[in-house]
Design an enzyme around this catalytic site. Structure first.
Site, PDB file in Angstrom:
ATOM      1  N   SER A   1       0.860  -1.216   0.026  1.00  0.00           N
ATOM      2  CA  SER A   1      -0.035  -0.125  -0.081  1.00  0.00           C
ATOM      3  C   SER A   1       1.032   1.395   0.069  1.00  0.00           C
ATOM      4  CB  SER A   1      -0.825  -0.062   1.261  1.00  0.00           C
ATOM      5  OG  SER A   1      -1.828   0.989   1.058  1.00  0.00           O
TER       6      SER A   1
ATOM      7  N   LYS B   1      -1.326  -9.307  -0.261  1.00  0.00           N
ATOM      8  CA  LYS B   1      -2.629  -9.675   0.212  1.00  0.00           C
ATOM      9  C   LYS B   1      -3.389 -10.815  -0.604  1.00  0.00           C
ATOM     10  CE  LYS B   1      -4.408  -5.105  -1.266  1.00  0.00           C
ATOM     11  NZ  LYS B   1      -4.523  -3.814  -0.935  1.00  0.00           N
TER      12      LYS B   1
ATOM     13  N   ASP C   1      -1.138   1.276  -4.705  1.00  0.00           N
ATOM     14  CA  ASP C   1      -2.013   0.181  -5.287  1.00  0.00           C
ATOM     15  C   ASP C   1      -3.451   0.608  -5.585  1.00  0.00           C
ATOM     16  OD1 ASP C   1      -2.888   0.140  -2.536  1.00  0.00           O
ATOM     17  OD2 ASP C   1      -3.760  -1.669  -2.554  1.00  0.00           O
TER      18      ASP C   1
ATOM     19  N   GLU D   1     -13.748   3.920   5.164  1.00  0.00           N
ATOM     20  CA  GLU D   1     -12.713   4.010   6.275  1.00  0.00           C
ATOM     21  C   GLU D   1     -11.994   5.234   6.389  1.00  0.00           C
ATOM     22  OE1 GLU D   1     -10.638   0.600   6.428  1.00  0.00           O
ATOM     23  OE2 GLU D   1      -9.332   0.935   5.018  1.00  0.00           O
ATOM     24  N   GLU D   2     -11.791   5.544   7.790  1.00  0.00           N
ATOM     25  CA  GLU D   2     -11.040   6.911   7.714  1.00  0.00           C
ATOM     26  C   GLU D   2      -9.668   7.193   7.061  1.00  0.00           C
ATOM     27  OE1 GLU D   2      -8.669   4.454   9.802  1.00  0.00           O
ATOM     28  OE2 GLU D   2     -10.713   4.295   9.654  1.00  0.00           O
ATOM     29  N   SER D   3      -9.057   6.059   6.687  1.00  0.00           N
ATOM     30  CA  SER D   3      -7.768   6.213   6.116  1.00  0.00           C
ATOM     31  C   SER D   3      -7.999   6.389   4.540  1.00  0.00           C
ATOM     32  CB  SER D   3      -7.146   5.009   6.378  1.00  0.00           C
ATOM     33  OG  SER D   3      -7.553   3.787   5.916  1.00  0.00           O
TER      34      SER D   3
END
Length: 551
Positions: free
Chosen positions: A149, A159, A309, A393-395
């Site tokens: 990532s 992954k 990615d 999500e917050e990221s």
């Protein structure tokens, strides 16, 4: 964590990595699984490590791939495996290692036709498209993506996405992790592997134009005609990532006014401004890493950045600069739920460390909300079965349903989130920052913060085990504590830490699944001083837990 004096500034000679040494160590160093840091460990998004530290080496990759092969066999997965890689230096040798093992085990592997780079959302879309076309339950496809990532250039990662197309669940990754470590401990005697030349010539390997496939399907999820018709001026910085060849094709196919401001691919990522800690990190949610695109914000109606990615997005507007990821999530959710004809029952999915502004948006629209632990895997089933309209999500990672309410991806998609920002401008005439200001004018403006600190494995274990009983206070920053959570309300899954909530604020403390740090997330709907008070009390609670454990 303090801001490094060189944050946001150009890479210095001493910041560059020695790629030749890194790749040499990938092949020459062999891990000792008795040392915890050298074991295969799947965090929230796969196994990540560094070849120099003996945590991401060929032994790890071949063992993981052999374990995936055995998992496939145990589950009767007999279809193709889509294999992708990003632009990190270790991704290329890991790609070769993976292919050598998969072919040796007679797995039918599909790769990009020029052996180039493939973003995570593309692998997810390929899997979903293949599996929905099956006449029966056989020959399901799955995938592997070789990427760490947004991690620094010295890191590598891998992954696994099973047939649902999203990140593998914990029971799957635990089985793969355990088997991979067994294989490494046994010196890889049970790992099958062929020479890469033999692998590439094998009938087991087929090539496909992933770029053409993905780009031509984008109109199923985003209103590309509206963007083209409005002539939205879009700037894109791929940050040297795996989608670098996709953006020009997107512009060509749909006739978009789109400029790629940085077409460079360099495994050292030496073109990147340094991140907040002085490291090279391709984090499209960081104002330091994104400083180059921010400086050009006045040239475009909206600017888009992505991580290597392409499962994350960064949105830059003329007036607002780089948007806080939480702010754009709230905007995206409000826009989608008012401009798509999806089922009225489909839920809005958020991680428990995302902004409570999302809760207020859901309440305003009378839409069901589901709050889950950190990790996109918790949205997979909902997106797969159309139960979730949106998962974010917050990221700065999110995905949502196709225009017709069918599944688009079950993994985060940085392309569609960026294009959605352009669609919002085209349809409403407001950029995402202006849209956000209108939302908070009605719902209240949050102050959101996140702090990080170094944590060893013992400290991370303590944080993971925190429970409501570990919080003895009745108030948080002067407000009565209403809830203390160790399990997420949306699915009752353990959150790997705690969340403490008041009427106008909250904090959550949890260890990172991929780095040797812990994180405190916090938010206040009062002001910055209230946020700082929440964070200070949260740090005291974490420190007390460490002290109690003798750490």
């Amino acid at each position: 964590m303090s801001i490094h004096p060189h944050a946001g500034k150009p890479v210095r000679p001493e910041d560059r990595i020695n790629i030749a040494q890194l790749v040499s160590h990938y092949y020459s160093l062999f891990p000792d699984v008795e040392i915890e840091e050298q074991r295969v460990t799947f965090g929230t998004s796969g196994h990540r490590g560094n070849a120099n530290k003996c945590s991401f080496n060929e032994a790890h990759i071949v063992a993981i791939c052999q374990a995936v092969v055995e998992y496939r066999q145990s589950q009767g997965i007999t279809g193709p495996l889509f294999l992708g890689k990003d632009t990190h230096a270790l991704s290329e040798p890991a790609f070769i290692s993976a292919l050598s093992v998969l072919v040796a085990n007679n797995i039918n592997v599909v790769i990009q036709d020029d052996e180039g780079f493939t973003p995570t959302p593309v692998i997810s879309r390929l899997i979903i498209n293949h599996n929905k076309c099956l006449a029966n339950d056989d020959e399901y496809a799955d995938g592997l993506i070789i990427t760490p990532s947004h991690n620094p250039p010295s890191d590598g990662g891998i992954k696994y996405n099973p047939p649902h197309g999203g990140p593998a669940e914990g029971d799957i990754t635990k089985a793969i992790e355990q088997r991979a470590n067994e294989l490494i401990a046994a010196k890889l005697v049970d790992v099958k592997k062929v020479d890469i030349t033999q692998a590439l010539l094998s009938d087991c390997v087929s090539k496909q134009d992933f770029i053409k496939f993905y780009v031509e399907q984008l109109s199923q999820v985003v209103d590309m005609r509206a963007i083209a018709k409005a002539n939205v001026n879009i700037g894109v910085d791929p940050l040297g990532g795996s989608g670098i060849a996709y953006w020009p094709e997107i512009a060509k196919v749909y006739g978009l006014n789109l400029s790629v401001v940085n077409p460079v691919v360099d495994a050292s990522f030496a073109f990147m401004p340094l991140d907040k800690d002085g490291k090279i990190r391709m984090d499209c949610s960081s104002p330091y890493a994104m400083s180059g695109l921010i400086e050009m914000k006045d040239k475009f109606d909206v600017s888009i950045g992505n991580d290597p990615d392409f499962d994350r997005h960064g949105i830059v507007t003329k007036q607002g600069g780089l948007m806080n990821p939480n702010h754009f999530l709230a905007v995206a959710i409000h826009y989608l739920m008012t401009h798509r004809n999806w089922s009225v029952d489909c839920k809005i999915g958020k991680t428990l460390v995302s902004s409570s502004l999302i809760d207020r948006v859901a309440a305003k629209l009378a839409k069901p909300l589901s709050e889950v632990p950190v990790g996109f895997k918790w949205f997979v089933s909902g997106l797969q079965h159309g139960e979730y309209a949106f998962g974010g999500e917050e990221s700065a990672g999110a995905s949502f349903l196709a225009l017709d309410g069918s599944t688009w991806t079950t993994d985060k998609d940085g392309f569609v989130m960026g294009l959605l920002a352009a669609e919002i401008i085209a349809v409403t005439g407001k950029d995402p920052h202006q849209y956000y200001l209108e939302l908070v004018n009605e719902l209240g403006e949050p102050c959101y913060g996140r702090v990080e600190a170094v944590a060893n494995s013992a400290q991370k274990t303590v944080l993971t085990s925190l429970s409501p009983s570990d919080v003895t206070a009745d108030t948080l920053a002067g407000e009565k504590i209403e809830r203390i959570l160790s399990h997420a309300p949306g699915n009752n899954a353990a959150i790997g830490g705690i969340k403490v909530v008041t009427s106008n604020g909250w904090f959550a403390a949890r260890p990172s699944g991929t780095e040797d740090i812990y994180k405190i997330y916090a938010e206040s709907f009062i002001d910055k001083a209230h946020l700082d008070a929440i964070i200070a009390q949260a740090q005291d609670i974490v420190s007390a837990a460490f002290k109690k454990a003798g750490l």
